[in-house]
Design a protein around this motif. Sequence first.
Motif, mmCIF file in Angstrom:
data_model
loop_
_atom_site.group_PDB
_atom_site.id
_atom_site.type_symbol
_atom_site.label_atom_id
_atom_site.label_comp_id
_atom_site.label_asym_id
_atom_site.label_seq_id
_atom_site.Cartn_x
_atom_site.Cartn_y
_atom_site.Cartn_z
ATOM 1 N N SER A 124 -9.387 9.888 -6.182
ATOM 2 C CA SER A 124 -8.790 9.827 -4.846
ATOM 3 C C SER A 124 -9.635 8.916 -3.965
ATOM 4 C CB SER A 124 -8.701 11.218 -4.220
ATOM 5 O OG SER A 124 -9.996 11.756 -4.009
ATOM 6 N N LEU A 125 -9.084 8.577 -2.802
ATOM 7 C CA LEU A 125 -9.806 7.868 -1.749
ATOM 8 C C LEU A 125 -9.783 8.730 -0.496
ATOM 9 C CD1 LEU A 125 -9.206 5.451 -3.717
ATOM 10 C CD2 LEU A 125 -8.968 4.027 -1.682
ATOM 11 N N PHE A 126 -10.809 8.578 0.340
ATOM 12 C CA PHE A 126 -10.898 9.299 1.607
ATOM 13 C C PHE A 126 -11.413 8.324 2.653
ATOM 14 C CE2 PHE A 126 -13.307 12.825 4.067
ATOM 15 C CZ PHE A 126 -12.278 12.926 4.983
ATOM 16 N N LEU A 127 -10.581 8.039 3.658
ATOM 17 C CA LEU A 127 -10.909 7.029 4.648
ATOM 18 C C LEU A 127 -10.844 7.580 6.055
ATOM 19 C CD1 LEU A 127 -8.571 4.158 3.335
ATOM 20 C CD2 LEU A 127 -10.925 4.609 2.634
ATOM 21 N N ILE B 22 -4.505 8.643 -1.340
ATOM 22 C CA ILE B 22 -5.353 8.107 -0.283
ATOM 23 C C ILE B 22 -5.289 9.070 0.899
ATOM 24 C CG2 ILE B 22 -5.782 6.192 1.289
ATOM 25 C CD1 ILE B 22 -4.304 4.365 -0.677
ATOM 26 N N TYR B 23 -6.387 9.777 1.159
ATOM 27 C CA TYR B 23 -6.454 10.708 2.277
ATOM 28 C C TYR B 23 -7.099 10.013 3.473
ATOM 29 C CZ TYR B 23 -5.715 14.080 -1.484
ATOM 30 O OH TYR B 23 -5.211 14.759 -2.572
ATOM 31 N N VAL B 24 -6.550 10.241 4.652
ATOM 32 C CA VAL B 24 -7.126 9.669 5.876
ATOM 33 C C VAL B 24 -7.308 10.786 6.889
ATOM 34 C CG1 VAL B 24 -6.138 7.383 5.490
ATOM 35 C CG2 VAL B 24 -4.877 9.051 6.861
ATOM 36 N N ALA B 25 -8.350 10.651 7.712
ATOM 37 C CA ALA B 25 -8.642 11.669 8.720
ATOM 38 C C ALA B 25 -9.323 11.004 9.910
ATOM 39 C CB ALA B 25 -9.542 12.751 8.133
ATOM 40 N N VAL C 126 -15.481 4.855 4.497
ATOM 41 C CA VAL C 126 -14.800 4.583 3.227
ATOM 42 C C VAL C 126 -15.482 5.368 2.113
ATOM 43 C CG1 VAL C 126 -14.149 2.829 1.528
ATOM 44 C CG2 VAL C 126 -14.158 2.260 3.950
ATOM 45 N N LEU C 127 -14.749 6.272 1.483
ATOM 46 C CA LEU C 127 -15.239 7.023 0.339
ATOM 47 C C LEU C 127 -14.172 7.028 -0.755
ATOM 48 C CD1 LEU C 127 -16.731 10.196 2.107
ATOM 49 C CD2 LEU C 127 -18.044 8.318 1.084
ATOM 50 N N ALA C 128 -14.634 7.139 -1.985
ATOM 51 C CA ALA C 128 -13.723 7.324 -3.115
ATOM 52 C C ALA C 128 -14.394 8.251 -4.114
ATOM 53 C CB ALA C 128 -13.382 5.991 -3.773
ATOM 54 N N CYS C 129 -13.608 8.976 -4.852
ATOM 55 C CA CYS C 129 -14.117 9.879 -5.883
ATOM 56 C C CYS C 129 -13.766 9.293 -7.241
ATOM 57 C CB CYS C 129 -13.502 11.255 -5.708
ATOM 58 S SG CYS C 129 -14.005 12.446 -6.973
ATOM 59 N N GLY C 130 -14.782 9.030 -8.047
ATOM 60 C CA GLY C 130 -14.579 8.497 -9.392
ATOM 61 C C GLY C 130 -14.711 9.589 -10.436
ATOM 62 N N MET D 24 0.836 -1.193 0.000
ATOM 63 C CA MET D 24 0.000 0.000 0.000
ATOM 64 C C MET D 24 0.875 1.250 0.000
ATOM 65 S SD MET D 24 -2.873 1.071 2.801
ATOM 66 C CE MET D 24 -1.748 2.010 3.835
ATOM 67 N N GLN D 25 0.483 2.218 -0.789
ATOM 68 C CA GLN D 25 1.187 3.498 -0.789
ATOM 69 C C GLN D 25 0.958 4.229 0.527
ATOM 70 O OE1 GLN D 25 -0.937 6.813 -2.893
ATOM 71 N NE2 GLN D 25 -1.986 5.120 -3.912
ATOM 72 N N LEU D 26 1.801 5.195 0.812
ATOM 73 C CA LEU D 26 1.648 5.979 2.023
ATOM 74 C C LEU D 26 0.383 6.822 1.959
ATOM 75 C CD1 LEU D 26 5.310 7.190 2.655
ATOM 76 C CD2 LEU D 26 4.035 5.438 3.922
ATOM 77 N N ALA D 27 -0.399 6.774 3.038
ATOM 78 C CA ALA D 27 -1.605 7.584 3.111
ATOM 79 C C ALA D 27 -1.251 9.014 3.503
ATOM 80 C CB ALA D 27 -2.578 6.989 4.119
ATOM 81 N N ILE D 28 -2.101 9.941 3.090
ATOM 82 C CA ILE D 28 -1.895 11.365 3.374
ATOM 83 C C ILE D 28 -2.845 11.761 4.499
ATOM 84 C CG2 ILE D 28 -1.983 13.694 2.423
ATOM 85 C CD1 ILE D 28 -1.656 12.323 -0.378
ATOM 86 N N GLU D 29 -2.291 12.138 5.631
ATOM 87 C CA GLU D 29 -3.127 12.475 6.783
ATOM 88 C C GLU D 29 -3.662 13.904 6.673
ATOM 89 O OE1 GLU D 29 -1.888 11.439 10.644
ATOM 90 O OE2 GLU D 29 -0.934 9.553 10.037
#
Length: 275
Positions: free
Chosen positions: A57-60, A81-84, A101-105, A3-8
């Motif tokens: 993008s993804l938002f988790l 991949i954004y995480v919060a 779990v969200l993603a933007c298509g 997995m790539q590094l997530a962006i906090e």
Amino acid sequence: MTMQLAIEVDRADDPRLQAYTSIREKDLTSGHGARFIIEGKVTLETALRRGRFKLGSLFLAKSRLEPLADLLAQVPQDVPIYVAPQDVMDAVAGFPMHRGVLACGIKGDIPSPAEFLSQGIRAAAPSTLLMLSDLSNHDNVGACFRNAAAFGADAVLMDAQCCDPLYRKAIRVSSGASLWLPYAHGGTGMDMVNAAKAEGYEVWAMTPRAGARMLGTLRIPEKLAILLGAEGPGLPDALISAARPVRIPMSSGFDSVNVATAGAITLAHVFGQRT
């Protein structure tokens, strides 16, 4: 794969999360435009493994990062991949995001039914189309996509009066089928019927009218388009007249079922005859 590094992210007003702000309000008012939102693990998995749309993008929620590590390893490296924390995610979305779990298509260009048919679909015959006219209910559209996928339809065609199958709830109800099953959207119902007939499809207009042929008494043509109308009013006279009226046998005194149920019964019958 790793997995790539997530962006906090720790602020709800972070501009990188703009696609996810007030997603319920966007669903109800402004529509999706060029982008749409995917919600939940099951639909994200579908999008990653067999979806035909690119992800932006993804938002988790941060708590979901570790449990989803194997799935997230499949995310392309150019998709951030954004995480919060959960409270930040809830503030961004505008309501509690229990799934986290969200993603933007990225929607891209969707052809009209006439354009889609002129380009041709899967070459293998026989082929089945599900055609929808004036279905504005997102649950019904999502259920129709799920049924089409379950019973081997090659594509779903919709006129411009149908709601977007990439609406967040429609995707969820479809079990992600609207993310991979080919579809077209636009024009009028008559345009759609005429385009199907021009390409050699026999069009069955599903209706409870007494004069319609009974499902089960008809030969299944090699190229079949099953046409469904809106819940309640059903198909207008002009569309029924332009096609072959077909009805589902029912108990005396009861002549209709939910539009998605009618589609499932008809598709299952056709699928069973062809397998």
